[in-house]
Design an enzyme around this catalytic site. Sequence first.
Site, PDB file in Angstrom:
ATOM      1  N   ALA A  43       0.836  -1.218   0.000  1.00  0.00           N
ATOM      2  CA  ALA A  43       0.000   0.000   0.000  1.00  0.00           C
ATOM      3  C   ALA A  43       0.861   1.253   0.000  1.00  0.00           C
ATOM      4  N   LYS A  82      -0.311   5.944 -15.466  1.00  0.00           N
ATOM      5  CA  LYS A  82       1.091   5.565 -15.628  1.00  0.00           C
ATOM      6  C   LYS A  82       1.464   5.533 -17.113  1.00  0.00           C
ATOM      7  N   LYS A 106       9.042   7.130   0.063  1.00  0.00           N
ATOM      8  CA  LYS A 106       9.375   5.707   0.036  1.00  0.00           C
ATOM      9  C   LYS A 106      10.732   5.465   0.707  1.00  0.00           C
ATOM     10  N   ASN A 161      12.228   6.325 -22.862  1.00  0.00           N
ATOM     11  CA  ASN A 161      10.775   6.482 -23.019  1.00  0.00           C
ATOM     12  C   ASN A 161      10.400   6.558 -24.500  1.00  0.00           C
ATOM     13  N   GLU A 208       0.825   5.609  -1.860  1.00  0.00           N
ATOM     14  CA  GLU A 208       0.575   6.528  -2.968  1.00  0.00           C
ATOM     15  C   GLU A 208       1.775   6.343  -3.882  1.00  0.00           C
ATOM     16  N   ASN A 219      10.765  -0.149 -12.754  1.00  0.00           N
ATOM     17  CA  ASN A 219       9.432   0.112 -13.320  1.00  0.00           C
ATOM     18  C   ASN A 219       8.723  -1.154 -13.776  1.00  0.00           C
ATOM     19  N   TYR A 253       7.340  11.652  -3.791  1.00  0.00           N
ATOM     20  CA  TYR A 253       7.034  10.214  -3.754  1.00  0.00           C
ATOM     21  C   TYR A 253       8.258   9.417  -3.329  1.00  0.00           C
ATOM     22  N   SER A 254       9.385   9.619  -4.046  1.00  0.00           N
ATOM     23  CA  SER A 254      10.541   8.761  -3.746  1.00  0.00           C
ATOM     24  C   SER A 254      11.134   9.072  -2.377  1.00  0.00           C
ATOM     25  N   ALA A 255      11.015  10.332  -1.936  1.00  0.00           N
ATOM     26  CA  ALA A 255      11.503  10.665  -0.591  1.00  0.00           C
ATOM     27  C   ALA A 255      10.654   9.963   0.467  1.00  0.00           C
ATOM     28  N   THR A 297      10.966   0.856  -3.964  1.00  0.00           N
ATOM     29  CA  THR A 297      11.253   1.251  -5.344  1.00  0.00           C
ATOM     30  C   THR A 297      12.731   1.572  -5.525  1.00  0.00           C
ATOM     31  N   ASP A 298      13.202   1.433  -6.753  1.00  0.00           N
ATOM     32  CA  ASP A 298      14.583   1.838  -7.064  1.00  0.00           C
ATOM     33  C   ASP A 298      14.752   3.356  -6.991  1.00  0.00           C
ATOM     34  N   GLU A 299      13.631   4.093  -6.990  1.00  0.00           N
ATOM     35  CA  GLU A 299      13.733   5.559  -6.992  1.00  0.00           C
ATOM     36  C   GLU A 299      14.336   6.114  -5.709  1.00  0.00           C
TER      37      GLU A 299
HETATM   38  P1  NAD Z   1      -0.961   1.537  -7.101  1.00  0.00           P
HETATM   39  O1  NAD Z   1      -1.106   3.008  -6.927  1.00  0.00           O
HETATM   40  O2  NAD Z   1      -1.474   0.891  -8.333  1.00  0.00           O
HETATM   41  O3  NAD Z   1      -1.679   0.799  -5.870  1.00  0.00           O
HETATM   42  C1  NAD Z   1      -1.581   1.258  -4.546  1.00  0.00           C
HETATM   43  C2  NAD Z   1      -2.717   0.626  -3.746  1.00  0.00           C
HETATM   44  O4  NAD Z   1      -2.596   1.062  -2.384  1.00  0.00           O
HETATM   45  C3  NAD Z   1      -4.109   1.054  -4.235  1.00  0.00           C
HETATM   46  O5  NAD Z   1      -4.965  -0.074  -4.315  1.00  0.00           O
HETATM   47  C4  NAD Z   1      -4.594   2.012  -3.141  1.00  0.00           C
HETATM   48  O6  NAD Z   1      -6.002   2.024  -2.973  1.00  0.00           O
HETATM   49  C5  NAD Z   1      -3.882   1.448  -1.903  1.00  0.00           C
HETATM   50  N1  NAD Z   1      -3.713   2.436  -0.834  1.00  0.00           N
HETATM   51  C6  NAD Z   1      -3.249   3.720  -0.953  1.00  0.00           C
HETATM   52  N2  NAD Z   1      -3.256   4.318   0.251  1.00  0.00           N
HETATM   53  C7  NAD Z   1      -3.698   3.396   1.146  1.00  0.00           C
HETATM   54  C8  NAD Z   1      -3.908   3.409   2.555  1.00  0.00           C
HETATM   55  N3  NAD Z   1      -3.670   4.507   3.293  1.00  0.00           N
HETATM   56  N4  NAD Z   1      -4.377   2.283   3.150  1.00  0.00           N
HETATM   57  C9  NAD Z   1      -4.643   1.164   2.413  1.00  0.00           C
HETATM   58  N5  NAD Z   1      -4.469   1.096   1.091  1.00  0.00           N
HETATM   59  C10 NAD Z   1      -3.995   2.193   0.457  1.00  0.00           C
HETATM   60  O7  NAD Z   1       0.573   1.222  -6.868  1.00  0.00           O
HETATM   61  P2  NAD Z   1       1.496   0.082  -7.496  1.00  0.00           P
HETATM   62  O8  NAD Z   1       2.101   0.583  -8.732  1.00  0.00           O
HETATM   63  O9  NAD Z   1       0.766  -1.197  -7.485  1.00  0.00           O
HETATM   64  O10 NAD Z   1       2.658   0.050  -6.391  1.00  0.00           O
HETATM   65  C11 NAD Z   1       2.552  -0.819  -5.266  1.00  0.00           C
HETATM   66  C12 NAD Z   1       3.805  -0.705  -4.423  1.00  0.00           C
HETATM   67  O11 NAD Z   1       4.934  -1.033  -5.224  1.00  0.00           O
HETATM   68  C13 NAD Z   1       4.073   0.695  -3.897  1.00  0.00           C
HETATM   69  O12 NAD Z   1       4.582   0.569  -2.600  1.00  0.00           O
HETATM   70  C14 NAD Z   1       5.111   1.259  -4.832  1.00  0.00           C
HETATM   71  O13 NAD Z   1       5.912   2.215  -4.184  1.00  0.00           O
HETATM   72  C15 NAD Z   1       5.894   0.015  -5.170  1.00  0.00           C
HETATM   73  N6  NAD Z   1       6.587  -0.008  -6.467  1.00  0.00           N
HETATM   74  C16 NAD Z   1       5.913   0.268  -7.621  1.00  0.00           C
HETATM   75  C17 NAD Z   1       6.570   0.164  -8.849  1.00  0.00           C
HETATM   76  C18 NAD Z   1       5.858   0.426 -10.153  1.00  0.00           C
HETATM   77  O14 NAD Z   1       6.489   0.400 -11.198  1.00  0.00           O
HETATM   78  N7  NAD Z   1       4.555   0.653 -10.169  1.00  0.00           N
HETATM   79  C19 NAD Z   1       7.915  -0.211  -8.867  1.00  0.00           C
HETATM   80  C20 NAD Z   1       8.580  -0.455  -7.668  1.00  0.00           C
HETATM   81  C21 NAD Z   1       7.898  -0.377  -6.477  1.00  0.00           C
HETATM   82  O1  DAU Z   2      11.063   2.944 -10.773  1.00  0.00           O
HETATM   83  C1  DAU Z   2       9.974   2.487 -10.041  1.00  0.00           C
HETATM   84  C2  DAU Z   2       8.861   3.517 -10.092  1.00  0.00           C
HETATM   85  O2  DAU Z   2       8.323   3.467 -11.410  1.00  0.00           O
HETATM   86  C3  DAU Z   2       7.773   3.258  -9.044  1.00  0.00           C
HETATM   87  O3  DAU Z   2       8.318   3.441  -7.779  1.00  0.00           O
HETATM   88  C4  DAU Z   2       6.587   4.207  -9.244  1.00  0.00           C
HETATM   89  O4  DAU Z   2       5.547   3.876  -8.345  1.00  0.00           O
HETATM   90  C5  DAU Z   2       6.093   4.072 -10.670  1.00  0.00           C
HETATM   91  O5  DAU Z   2       5.030   4.992 -10.904  1.00  0.00           O
HETATM   92  C6  DAU Z   2       7.232   4.322 -11.642  1.00  0.00           C
HETATM   93  O6  DAU Z   2       7.674   5.706 -11.574  1.00  0.00           O
HETATM   94  P1  DAU Z   2       7.977   6.568 -12.900  1.00  0.00           P
HETATM   95  O7  DAU Z   2       7.830   7.991 -12.564  1.00  0.00           O
HETATM   96  O8  DAU Z   2       9.228   6.091 -13.541  1.00  0.00           O
HETATM   97  O9  DAU Z   2       6.739   6.037 -13.812  1.00  0.00           O
HETATM   98  P2  DAU Z   2       5.719   6.764 -14.789  1.00  0.00           P
HETATM   99  O10 DAU Z   2       4.874   5.685 -15.386  1.00  0.00           O
HETATM  100  O11 DAU Z   2       5.013   7.908 -14.158  1.00  0.00           O
HETATM  101  O12 DAU Z   2       6.675   7.349 -15.923  1.00  0.00           O
HETATM  102  C7  DAU Z   2       7.642   6.541 -16.596  1.00  0.00           C
HETATM  103  C8  DAU Z   2       8.499   7.468 -17.446  1.00  0.00           C
HETATM  104  O13 DAU Z   2       7.684   8.006 -18.513  1.00  0.00           O
HETATM  105  C9  DAU Z   2       9.036   8.675 -16.714  1.00  0.00           C
HETATM  106  O14 DAU Z   2      10.324   8.986 -17.228  1.00  0.00           O
HETATM  107  C10 DAU Z   2       8.055   9.800 -17.051  1.00  0.00           C
HETATM  108  C11 DAU Z   2       7.646   9.446 -18.456  1.00  0.00           C
HETATM  109  N1  DAU Z   2       6.275   9.812 -18.880  1.00  0.00           N
HETATM  110  C12 DAU Z   2       5.232   9.534 -18.072  1.00  0.00           C
HETATM  111  C13 DAU Z   2       3.945   9.813 -18.484  1.00  0.00           C
HETATM  112  C14 DAU Z   2       2.753   9.512 -17.578  1.00  0.00           C
HETATM  113  C15 DAU Z   2       6.093  10.370 -20.158  1.00  0.00           C
HETATM  114  O15 DAU Z   2       7.060  10.617 -20.903  1.00  0.00           O
HETATM  115  N2  DAU Z   2       4.821  10.635 -20.567  1.00  0.00           N
HETATM  116  C16 DAU Z   2       3.728  10.376 -19.783  1.00  0.00           C
HETATM  117  O16 DAU Z   2       2.592  10.617 -20.225  1.00  0.00           O
END
Ligand code: NAD
Ligand code: DAU
Length: 331
Positions: A78, A186, A151, A246, A80, A176, A147-149, A120-122
């Site tokens: 869970a 996303k 995390k 990208n 943001e 990602n 966000y990354s701060a 996250t790697d961020e």
């Molecule tokens: P997401 O935004 O799709 O899902 C987040 C979920 O958390 C949602 O279902 C939301 O309703 C729930 N949530 C938010 N606040 C909450 C709260 N206070 N209590 C209970 N539930 C809550 O995110 P995601 O992309 O599935 O990422 C999941 C995890 O993986 C995160 O911790 C994120 O930092 C990490 N992560 C994501 C990526 C990526 O590429 N998406 C990569 C590395 C790590």
């Molecule tokens: O690296 C892991 C992270 O990857 C996770 O921790 C985050 O939760 C996840 O959202 C993701 O972060 P990014 O910021 O890298 O993902 P995003 O999908 O927002 O964007 C990917 C790249 O694409 C980034 O360089 C920004 C760019 N972008 C994004 C959007 C939405 C575009 O160029 N155009 C776009 O419309």
Amino acid sequence: MRLLVTGGAGFIGSNFVHQVIRSTDHQVAVIDKLTYAGNPESLADLPSDRFQLVEGDICDTAVIDSLVSQSDAVVHFAAESHNDNSIAEPSPFVHTNLVGTFRVLEAVRRHGKRLHHISTDEVYGDLELDDPAKFTPDTPYNPSSPYSASKAGSDLLVRAWVRTYGVRATISNCSNNYGPRQHVEKFIPRQITNLLDGRRPRLYGAGANVRDWIHVDDHNAAVLAVLERGRTGETYLIGADGELSNRQVVELILAEMGHPAGDYDLVKDRPGHDLRYAIDAGKLRDELGWRPVYRDFRDGLRATIDWYRNNEAWWRPAKAAVEAKYQANQQ
Ligand code: NAD
Ligand code: DAU
């Protein structure tokens, strides 16, 4: 094992739940606040004798305490999760990612339960585009966005609870993810659904930023490996050597969907936009024997495009509001 999965209605969490139900005999309870990012449809059709969804906030001490007390292990997804949202409005990021993780940690400490924290790697900041280096577990933390701060702060809380209170926790930092059930805010789902809607993909800046893509099922298989065999207190980096700019990703999406290569728009850049992420997953491979299954990004991308083509009812309700928000920001 009885697993408690926080954030299990989100992108990675819901795919994790499906994988656990498919590949183990664990029981799964999900706690999810069902924010704009949580979708109960992502958890439809799971067997009711092995799975339950509880709508609740991880910041709510009573709710999280009760659910943790009934589980053997907690997998904490869970959060943001969207950088652009964190730049526009950081407050929920500090609340859920920091206070929420604190509440989860206190509950597992009280009840002596195993925790795996998803990160996250961020947290490591970014790398130069022409730097051959990759992130390792020894790379210093240097986050760029709210966000990354937040995390990074959550990871440090977990490390402190391990050392000071002896909480049995592990951490993984992944690159990602892409795959089914990812919110249309996303990058990859936004561009696919734009094309399905007759709009052009949007690239921030010059489209040169690099991300290290991994299929969500490969991420989740690694999470299960760490949960089952990872060493307490250790950090595991998860990545599948999937570096692409990208612009390259958009060109692949355009090609797969039958559009000309230059059919995209360059739009306003993200403030503080991290240049490049790249993961060295050697520790995960060597210690736990994990290997990615999706070795060809094109195959995974094609399957992902098909998923969005075939599941419009899942993404359509969120699309207009997301695009209105981006348009207001000239993105
Ligand atoms: P997401 O935004 O799709 O899902 C987040 C979920 O958390 C949602 O279902 C939301 O309703 C729930 N949530 C938010 N606040 C909450 C709260 N206070 N209590 C209970 N539930 C809550 O995110 P995601 O992309 O599935 O990422 C999941 C995890 O993986 C995160 O911790 C994120 O930092 C990490 N992560 C994501 C990526 C990526 O590429 N998406 C990569 C590395 C790590
Ligand atoms: O690296 C892991 C992270 O990857 C996770 O921790 C985050 O939760 C996840 O959202 C993701 O972060 P990014 O910021 O890298 O993902 P995003 O999908 O927002 O964007 C990917 C790249 O694409 C980034 O360089 C920004 C760019 N972008 C994004 C959007 C939405 C575009 O160029 N155009 C776009 O419309």
